[in-house]
Design a protein around this motif. Structure first.
Motif, PDB file in Angstrom:
ATOM      1  N   ASN A  59       7.032  -8.784   7.079  1.00 36.25           N
ATOM      2  CA  ASN A  59       7.077  -9.125   5.668  1.00 36.25           C
ATOM      3  C   ASN A  59       8.198  -8.283   5.085  1.00 36.25           C
ATOM      4  OD1 ASN A  59       6.718  -8.639   2.873  1.00 36.25           O
ATOM      5  ND2 ASN A  59       4.704  -9.521   3.008  1.00 36.25           N
ATOM      6  N   ARG A  67       9.611  -7.675   2.291  1.00 34.64           N
ATOM      7  CA  ARG A  67       9.425  -6.854   1.100  1.00 34.64           C
ATOM      8  C   ARG A  67       8.700  -5.554   1.434  1.00 34.64           C
ATOM      9  NH1 ARG A  67       8.173  -8.014  -4.810  1.00 34.64           N
ATOM     10  NH2 ARG A  67       9.627  -9.714  -4.530  1.00 34.64           N
ATOM     11  N   ALA A  68       7.586  -5.694   2.113  1.00 37.63           N
ATOM     12  CA  ALA A  68       6.805  -4.506   2.440  1.00 37.63           C
ATOM     13  C   ALA A  68       7.548  -3.650   3.455  1.00 37.63           C
ATOM     14  CB  ALA A  68       5.444  -4.919   2.991  1.00 37.63           C
ATOM     15  N   ARG A  69       8.182  -4.312   4.394  1.00 36.21           N
ATOM     16  CA  ARG A  69       8.895  -3.580   5.423  1.00 36.21           C
ATOM     17  C   ARG A  69      10.014  -2.731   4.831  1.00 36.21           C
ATOM     18  NH1 ARG A  69       7.977  -1.104   9.965  1.00 36.21           N
ATOM     19  NH2 ARG A  69       9.821  -0.879  11.247  1.00 36.21           N
ATOM     20  N   THR A 125       8.702   0.504   3.519  1.00 31.84           N
ATOM     21  CA  THR A 125       8.356   1.448   4.575  1.00 31.84           C
ATOM     22  C   THR A 125       9.591   2.069   5.200  1.00 31.84           C
ATOM     23  OG1 THR A 125       6.475   0.070   5.082  1.00 31.84           O
ATOM     24  CG2 THR A 125       7.053   1.740   6.682  1.00 31.84           C
TER      25      THR A 125
END
Lengths: 240, 240
Positions: free
Chosen positions: B206, B208-210, B213
């Motif tokens: 994903n 966006r989330a990646r 992170t």
DNA sequence: CGCCGTCTTGCGTAAACCCGCAGCTTGTTG
DNA sequence: CAACAAGCTGCGGGTTTACGCAAGACGGCG
């Protein structure tokens, strides 16, 4: 009796050294390591049975180090001495403690007295000593009251890593829908909806990303937890 | 000459105290504060012109404190003394330095000598002293080479906070599409695609989330940056 | 001035996400 | 055993993301 100190801040290291000398007259040798890697090596070489360990270290953090040390010699006694009582750390530690092992978790903000007492209790009396502040978290995180179950925590980590629903499903052996169920459950507990819908249609949050941030702000996650999770992920990716 | 020390670790505080005494014989008074809030107050009361400040403190962090202090008295000289050289901190600091102010950024891992030299250079000679390691980041982050522009950083923070594209657009006064353009640009620079597409159809990320992170793991973001951003966001939400 | 690069915006689409509904499998309890 | 709570799963559909394509807008620069 020998004590190994693993701590990367020189000031704290020498403070610990003194505290050990003062609290444990029966201790004749103190060894020092300035990071997790060196700590593991010294523990192995000296067959250390008594260790004081910092959690947050640059090179290799305390949890990693403790894990390998305990794997080799589960009866080792380890006192974790940390600046933080983040749930992420507490969870990380209690995940790796071997059955019946004596260990401790004391905050750096604790008084001299507390630290010395903890040293004696763990190393001499083989008792577990966990700071009050930390204890609170532990109960919440392990007991289910208000806290997070393991499966919720697991999925939190997975979205924090940036996996798609599908990838999570594959990794955890679930169906797509189950993953999404757990996500909803997580969103619910993290209160992600609260500010999301309150001022009507306008400023909505991206639930997935928001959940991660909220978890961060609540210290459910922290850098070191992410780092570990990322390493595990890479490992899993290797094994197809 | 008076020096104010703002640092929450008692060990480090007393170490600093000694270092100041040793390096600055012309200093007759040293005041200590154990967190940002107290630091601001003391700075105001004593009209401190010379401050040594820790960045990461529990109550109110160094960047916040420095900002209000500099707002009231921009000619104040501040030496930041920190454990970390995260890009997030460096960026945070250089964002708030008033024009022409003398300040410094020294890592806690620096030698006694380096610290004392920095104290003299900043407080006596009004020079800026920035540790080599930190300097590297600064150039990257401000110069555009390989680093991130402000708009990219801005959007990174926005998705980290969990805003939707639409919300970001509104907040930054852009169209939806522009926001998405910047996102793509960000994904690109963060190398989010790399591991994403490598074994094609299977374990995708994903984005966006990646991205968030990866930024965290690269120290582009950290807890304190998130905390600040979240506070700003709440403020913005108030003002509709 | 015309050319070019960078930035912005709208349109359209395939994929991913969020989630209500409902059928199933379990383990627990009276 | 019946009853019930808790968790897994498929289906369906409304919304959000990610992004290619292409048409302006703005700012240098020869």
């Amino acid at each position: 009796m020998k004590v190994l100190i693993v701590e990367d801040d020189p000031l704290h290291r020498s403070y610990l050294h003194e505290a050990v000398n003062a609290a444990l007259p029966e201790c004749d040798t103190v060894i020092e390591a300035e990071n997790g890697t060196v700590g593991e090596k010294l523990a192995r070489d000296h067959k250390s049975a008594h260790i004081v360990m910092d959690l947050q270290m640059a090179n290799r953090n305390g949890i990693e180090a403790a894990r390998t040390i305990w794997k080799e010699r589960p009866e080792t006694r380890i006192l974790f001495w940390s600046n933080y009582s983040d749930e992420a750390y507490v969870r990380g530690v209690s995940r790796i403690v071997p059955d019946g092992a004596a260990y401790g978790y004391v905050l750096k903000s604790a008084s001299d007295e507390r630290l010395k007492l903890a040293l004696r209790s763990i190393f001499i009396e083989s008792q577990c000593v966990i700071d009050r502040e930390v204890r609170g978290l532990q109960q919440k995180s392990l007991g289910q009251t208000n806290g997070f179950t393991d499966s919720e925590y697991e999925i939190l980590v997975d979205i924090a890593l940036g996996l798609t629903d599908r990838a999570i499903a594959k990794r955890r052996g679930l169906s797509l829908r189950s993953v999404q169920n757990r996500l909803q459950q997580l969103y619910d507990k993290l209160d992600v909806y609260q500010s999301a819908g309150d001022d009507h249609e306008d400023g909505r949050f991206n639930l997935r990303a928001r959940a991660v941030t909220v978890a961060f702000l609540r210290k459910l996650l922290n850098y070191s937890a992410l780092e570990r999770a990322e390493a595990e992920l890479q490992e899993w990716l290797e094994g197809k």
